[in-house]
Write an enzyme that holds these catalytic residues in place. Structure first.
Site, PDB file in Angstrom:
ATOM      1  CG  ASP A   1      -3.631   4.495  -2.040  1.00  9.79           C
ATOM      2  OD1 ASP A   1      -4.519   4.923  -1.293  1.00  9.79           O
ATOM      3  OD2 ASP A   1      -2.976   3.454  -1.812  1.00  9.79           O
TER       4      ASP A   1
ATOM      5  CG  ASP B   1      -1.780   1.190   1.334  1.00  2.21           C
ATOM      6  OD1 ASP B   1      -2.308   1.472   2.431  1.00  2.21           O
ATOM      7  OD2 ASP B   1      -1.951   1.881   0.304  1.00  2.21           O
TER       8      ASP B   1
HETATM    9  C1  LIG Z   1      -6.732  -0.971   4.097  1.00  4.20           C
HETATM   10  C2  LIG Z   1      -6.724   0.186   3.183  1.00  4.20           C
HETATM   11  C3  LIG Z   1      -5.608   0.742   2.536  1.00  4.20           C
HETATM   12  C4  LIG Z   1      -6.115   1.789   1.771  1.00  4.20           C
HETATM   13  C5  LIG Z   1      -5.366   2.704   0.849  1.00  4.20           C
HETATM   14  N1  LIG Z   1      -4.274   3.341   1.432  1.00  4.20           N
HETATM   15  N2  LIG Z   1      -7.454   1.830   1.967  1.00  4.20           N
HETATM   16  C6  LIG Z   1      -8.411   2.739   1.361  1.00  4.20           C
HETATM   17  N3  LIG Z   1      -7.839   0.835   2.830  1.00  4.20           N
END
Ligand SMILES: Cc1cc(CN)n(C)n1
Length: 329
Positions: A219, A35
């Site tokens: 992202d 992430d």
């Molecule tokens: C667990 C998780 C990671 C992300 C993006 N950074 N989101 C929206 N949810």
């Protein structure tokens, strides 16, 4: 030195991408979600309540000869989608794509929210954002990539995410053969912990790019492309059956529609997301109504170039030069 790890879509909607990570001695292999929108490496563990951990692969520090408790340290994190987790911290050896970081902070979950309990295909996240975003207290910890950067051939990594195919995260080198186009670079703003950048304009269906800039983040942990309402409307005005579905909390349309492409300018290049990539998935198994990959960012307060956008490109996360590279795939 370099590292190279394969990554796979978790399901038919490419909801998230799963990468195997080895932790501890002997290696405990966990499926994790990389992430770039966060900065914590956390895992389901022997400390996660059994009811929550059911169905998940877990990390047991007590079974690793190289695990050490980081005494007094705790962590707690909440993501943009309101999912959350928290716990305590160990250090251990973490190997990704053949590259090992000897003393990586591994955040062990003693609490996980329902979304994570239910998402049994992953056992946690590897944050690839900037260290400033790390949520360990009282002393924030470095990300795996930050720890690795000084030993890698180049202080950068690339993301090659694909629709219903195996892709890769490469560390310390750029495999330009993964891209069709030239890599265009633009400054990255890491001040909020994310990989922030500004796209110079956009267009729908192959028209000429306008000069309306879009500031957002790259992202890998977000599924969708989330942009301002005016752009979302301009796109779906070209989709005859498009409508906002309250229960789905997004724009849906007939799966039979041919969707227009969406393009954005960045670093002097144009990245075009094909219409196929913008049709994410039927809203339910077998439904003829499909959910859009482009949705509104209005409720979030930040524009997010998530997996739907990243799938169209080879993206270079260049920490050394504080820049992002984008090339059409
Ligand atoms: C667990 C998780 C990671 C992300 C993006 N950074 N989101 C929206 N949810």
């Amino acid at each position: 030195q370099t590292g190279s790890a394969n990554t796979n879509p978790s399901d038919s909607a490419d909801d998230e991408y799963i990468t195997s990570v080895s932790i501890g001695t002997p290696a405990q292999v966990l499926p994790l979600d990389f992430d770039t929108g966060s900065s914590d490496l956390w895992v389901f563990s022997s400390e996660t309540p059994k009811s929550s951990a059911s169905g998940h692969v877990t990390y047991s520090p007590s079974k690793s000869s190289t695990a050490k408790k980081l005494s007094g340290s705790t962590w707690s994190i909440e993501y943009g989608d309101k999912s959350s987790s928290s716990g305590d911290v160990y250090t251990d050896v973490v190997t990704i794509g053949g590259f090992s970081v000897k003393t990586q902070a591994v955040e062990s979950a003693t609490k996980v929210s329902t979304q994570f309990v239910q998402d049994t295909v992953i056992s946690g996240l590897v944050g690839l954002g900037f260290d400033i975003g790390n949520q360990v207290s009282p002393r924030p910890q470095k990300t795996w990539f930050s720890n690795a950067a000084s030993s890698l051939a180049e202080p950068l990594f690339t993301a090659d995410l694909r629709h219903q195919e195996t892709g890769s995260y490469n560390f310390g080198f750029i495999d330009t053969s993964l891209a069709k186009g030239t890599i265009g670079y633009t400054p990255a703003d890491g001040s909020e912990g994310y990989w922030g950048f500004t796209a110079t304009g956009y267009s729908v269906g192959g028209a000429q790019l306008n000069r309306n800039s879009i500031t957002g983040i790259a992202d890998t942990g977000t599924t969708l492309l989330l942009l301002p309402d005016n752009i979302v409307d301009a796109y779906y005005n070209n989709v005859e059956s498009a409508e906002y579905d309250d229960s789905q909390e997004g724009v849906v349309f007939d799966c039979s529609e041919d969707l227009p492409s969406f393009s954005f300018g960045v670093g002097g290049q144009t990245i075009t997301i094909s219409g196929d990539l913008l049709n994410l998935t039927p809203i339910e198994e077998g439904s003829s109504t499909c959910f859009g990959g482009l949705q509104s960012s209005a409720d979030i307060g930040i524009n997010i170039f998530g997996d739907v956008a990243l799938k169209a490109a080879l993206v270079v996360f260049d920490l050394g030069n504080e820049r992002l590279g984008w090339a059409q795939k």
